[in-house]
Design a protein around this motif. Structure first.
Motif, PDB file in Angstrom:
ATOM      1  N   ILE A  43      -8.828  -1.165  -2.052  1.00  0.00           N
ATOM      2  CA  ILE A  43      -7.687  -2.074  -1.963  1.00  0.00           C
ATOM      3  C   ILE A  43      -6.600  -1.353  -1.186  1.00  0.00           C
ATOM      4  O   ILE A  43      -6.261  -0.206  -1.482  1.00  0.00           O
ATOM      5  N   VAL A  44      -6.064  -2.035  -0.184  1.00  0.00           N
ATOM      6  CA  VAL A  44      -5.106  -1.414   0.730  1.00  0.00           C
ATOM      7  C   VAL A  44      -3.809  -2.207   0.738  1.00  0.00           C
ATOM      8  O   VAL A  44      -3.822  -3.442   0.810  1.00  0.00           O
ATOM      9  N   TRP A  45      -2.702  -1.491   0.645  1.00  0.00           N
ATOM     10  CA  TRP A  45      -1.373  -2.067   0.789  1.00  0.00           C
ATOM     11  C   TRP A  45      -0.711  -1.436   2.007  1.00  0.00           C
ATOM     12  O   TRP A  45      -0.784  -0.223   2.185  1.00  0.00           O
ATOM     13  N   ARG A  46      -0.062  -2.241   2.814  1.00  0.00           N
ATOM     14  CA  ARG A  46       0.694  -1.727   3.954  1.00  0.00           C
ATOM     15  C   ARG A  46       2.144  -2.162   3.757  1.00  0.00           C
ATOM     16  O   ARG A  46       2.551  -3.242   4.195  1.00  0.00           O
ATOM     17  N   PRO A  47       2.934  -1.354   3.089  1.00  0.00           N
ATOM     18  CA  PRO A  47       4.305  -1.757   2.713  1.00  0.00           C
ATOM     19  C   PRO A  47       5.172  -2.260   3.855  1.00  0.00           C
ATOM     20  O   PRO A  47       5.878  -3.261   3.701  1.00  0.00           O
ATOM     21  N   PRO A  48       5.189  -1.624   5.043  1.00  0.00           N
ATOM     22  CA  PRO A  48       6.070  -2.142   6.093  1.00  0.00           C
ATOM     23  C   PRO A  48       5.734  -3.572   6.511  1.00  0.00           C
ATOM     24  O   PRO A  48       6.611  -4.382   6.755  1.00  0.00           O
ATOM     25  N   ASP A  71       3.084   9.563   4.643  1.00  0.00           N
ATOM     26  CA  ASP A  71       2.821   8.285   5.298  1.00  0.00           C
ATOM     27  C   ASP A  71       1.875   7.430   4.453  1.00  0.00           C
ATOM     28  O   ASP A  71       2.100   6.242   4.253  1.00  0.00           O
ATOM     29  N   PHE A  72       0.801   8.059   3.955  1.00  0.00           N
ATOM     30  CA  PHE A  72      -0.195   7.339   3.173  1.00  0.00           C
ATOM     31  C   PHE A  72      -0.489   8.068   1.868  1.00  0.00           C
ATOM     32  O   PHE A  72      -0.437   9.304   1.817  1.00  0.00           O
ATOM     33  N   ILE A  73      -0.781   7.298   0.837  1.00  0.00           N
ATOM     34  CA  ILE A  73      -1.351   7.826  -0.399  1.00  0.00           C
ATOM     35  C   ILE A  73      -2.713   7.173  -0.560  1.00  0.00           C
ATOM     36  O   ILE A  73      -2.826   5.942  -0.579  1.00  0.00           O
ATOM     37  N   ILE A  74      -3.743   8.005  -0.635  1.00  0.00           N
ATOM     38  CA  ILE A  74      -5.128   7.527  -0.695  1.00  0.00           C
ATOM     39  C   ILE A  74      -5.843   8.292  -1.795  1.00  0.00           C
ATOM     40  O   ILE A  74      -5.843   9.528  -1.798  1.00  0.00           O
ATOM     41  N   THR A  75      -6.459   7.576  -2.728  1.00  0.00           N
ATOM     42  CA  THR A  75      -7.104   8.263  -3.842  1.00  0.00           C
ATOM     43  C   THR A  75      -8.084   7.344  -4.568  1.00  0.00           C
ATOM     44  O   THR A  75      -8.121   6.134  -4.345  1.00  0.00           O
ATOM     45  N   ASN A  76      -8.869   7.952  -5.440  1.00  0.00           N
ATOM     46  CA  ASN A  76      -9.717   7.271  -6.413  1.00  0.00           C
ATOM     47  C   ASN A  76      -9.066   7.532  -7.763  1.00  0.00           C
ATOM     48  O   ASN A  76      -9.320   8.560  -8.385  1.00  0.00           O
ATOM     49  N   LEU A 104       3.161   3.000  -4.316  1.00  0.00           N
ATOM     50  CA  LEU A 104       3.922   2.055  -3.504  1.00  0.00           C
ATOM     51  C   LEU A 104       5.399   2.430  -3.429  1.00  0.00           C
ATOM     52  O   LEU A 104       6.099   2.041  -2.490  1.00  0.00           O
ATOM     53  N   GLU A 105       5.868   3.181  -4.413  1.00  0.00           N
ATOM     54  CA  GLU A 105       7.256   3.658  -4.387  1.00  0.00           C
ATOM     55  C   GLU A 105       7.439   4.800  -3.389  1.00  0.00           C
ATOM     56  O   GLU A 105       8.551   5.020  -2.895  1.00  0.00           O
ATOM     57  N   ILE A 106       6.363   5.535  -3.121  1.00  0.00           N
ATOM     58  CA  ILE A 106       6.474   6.786  -2.374  1.00  0.00           C
ATOM     59  C   ILE A 106       6.003   6.665  -0.930  1.00  0.00           C
ATOM     60  O   ILE A 106       6.669   7.136  -0.002  1.00  0.00           O
ATOM     61  N   ALA A 107       4.841   6.062  -0.711  1.00  0.00           N
ATOM     62  CA  ALA A 107       4.231   6.031   0.623  1.00  0.00           C
ATOM     63  C   ALA A 107       5.077   5.209   1.592  1.00  0.00           C
ATOM     64  O   ALA A 107       5.613   4.154   1.230  1.00  0.00           O
ATOM     65  N   THR A 108       5.189   5.675   2.823  1.00  0.00           N
ATOM     66  CA  THR A 108       6.003   4.981   3.805  1.00  0.00           C
ATOM     67  C   THR A 108       5.215   4.011   4.675  1.00  0.00           C
ATOM     68  O   THR A 108       5.779   3.067   5.217  1.00  0.00           O
ATOM     69  N   HIS A 109       3.903   4.237   4.826  1.00  0.00           N
ATOM     70  CA  HIS A 109       3.118   3.386   5.717  1.00  0.00           C
ATOM     71  C   HIS A 109       1.960   2.665   5.030  1.00  0.00           C
ATOM     72  O   HIS A 109       1.511   1.635   5.532  1.00  0.00           O
TER      73      HIS A 109
END
Length: 243
Positions: A193-198, A114-119, A133-138
């Motif tokens: 920095i946060v991206w929410r693809p949907p 659902d999420f990819i979160i990292t430093n 962004l290619e992998i995470a769904t949410h």
């Protein structure tokens, strides 16, 4: 959470990673600041629906190091998968998130989190964002130096993939190469920095927007560290770490 063998005895036996990996462990409170101050689940239930409960969500930390960020994510997420290109001796999956070198053929520890979160390592931060962004769904959340917002190359990244939110730390987030040090200081500014693809897909489909969509810009309060540090956040460090 898919990290095992995290006792102090195992942690003290870790090998120091090569300097080329740009390993700067994340103080746990900085990850809690993301979970407390940034609504990363906005839109996770689909347009017009409520947010999915934390316990039903999976997060992948693909540059986990010694697991400092992954353990904090496990305080909220139902499942946390931790991996790194280097084996830090904590039982995490050894996997090259960018798919290069001898680990390129290895299966990923999770296919569609659902999420990819990292430093991410600063030198390959943009590649980490594009891959995530290619992998995470949410959603995707990256802890980066504020300077990451600069440069012509990343202008194109942000134009193509506009962030949903930029959360700037008002205070410093001290990081030291190769070790977690509660006494460290820093002159470097960091932000999430946060991206929410949907949500972004919905906006593009509805409005046909091709320019930069303005992100929600806000500041993480300067008292975040004082409020969010916990006993046990800073385990004993191995002697002779990277200096």
């Amino acid at each position: 959470m898919t990290i095992q063998n995290t006792s102090s005895a195992v942690m003290s036996q870790r090998r120091s990673p090569p300097r080329a990996l740009d390993y700067f462990p994340t103080p746990p409170w900085a990850t809690r600041a993301l979970l407390e101050h940034v609504n990363i689940r906005a839109g996770s239930g689909g347009q017009g629906e409520g947010m999915v409960p934390w316990e039903l969500l999976t997060a992948w930390e693909p540059a986990c190091g010694e697991g400092h960020m992954a353990r904090v994510l496990a305080e909220r997420f139902g499942k946390v998968v931790a991996s790194d290109v280097f084996d830090y001796g904590i039982g995490a999956s050894v996997y090259d998130f960018l798919g290069a070198g001898g680990l390129a053929a290895a299966p990923p520890p999770v296919e569609r989190p659902d999420f990819i979160i990292t430093n991410p390592p600063f030198s390959v931060g943009q590649a980490f964002v594009e891959r995530a962004l290619e992998i995470a769904t949410h959603g995707v959340a990256m802890l980066v130096r504020t300077a990451f917002l600069e440069s012509a190359d990343r202008y194109d990244l942000f134009k193509t993939h506009p962030p949903s939110a930029v959360a700037q730390f008002s205070g410093r987030v001290p990081m030291v190469m190769g070790r977690l040090d509660p006494a460290a200081s820093s002159a470097t500014a960091y932000c999430w920095i946060v991206w929410r693809p949907p949500v972004l897909k919905w906006a593009r489909d509805k409005y046909g927007h091709t320019g930069i969509i303005a992100p929600h810009l806000f500041w993480i309060p300067p008292d975040a560290r004082a409020r969010l540090e916990r006993p046990g956040d800073y385990p004993a460090q191995a002697e002779g770490g990277l200096l």
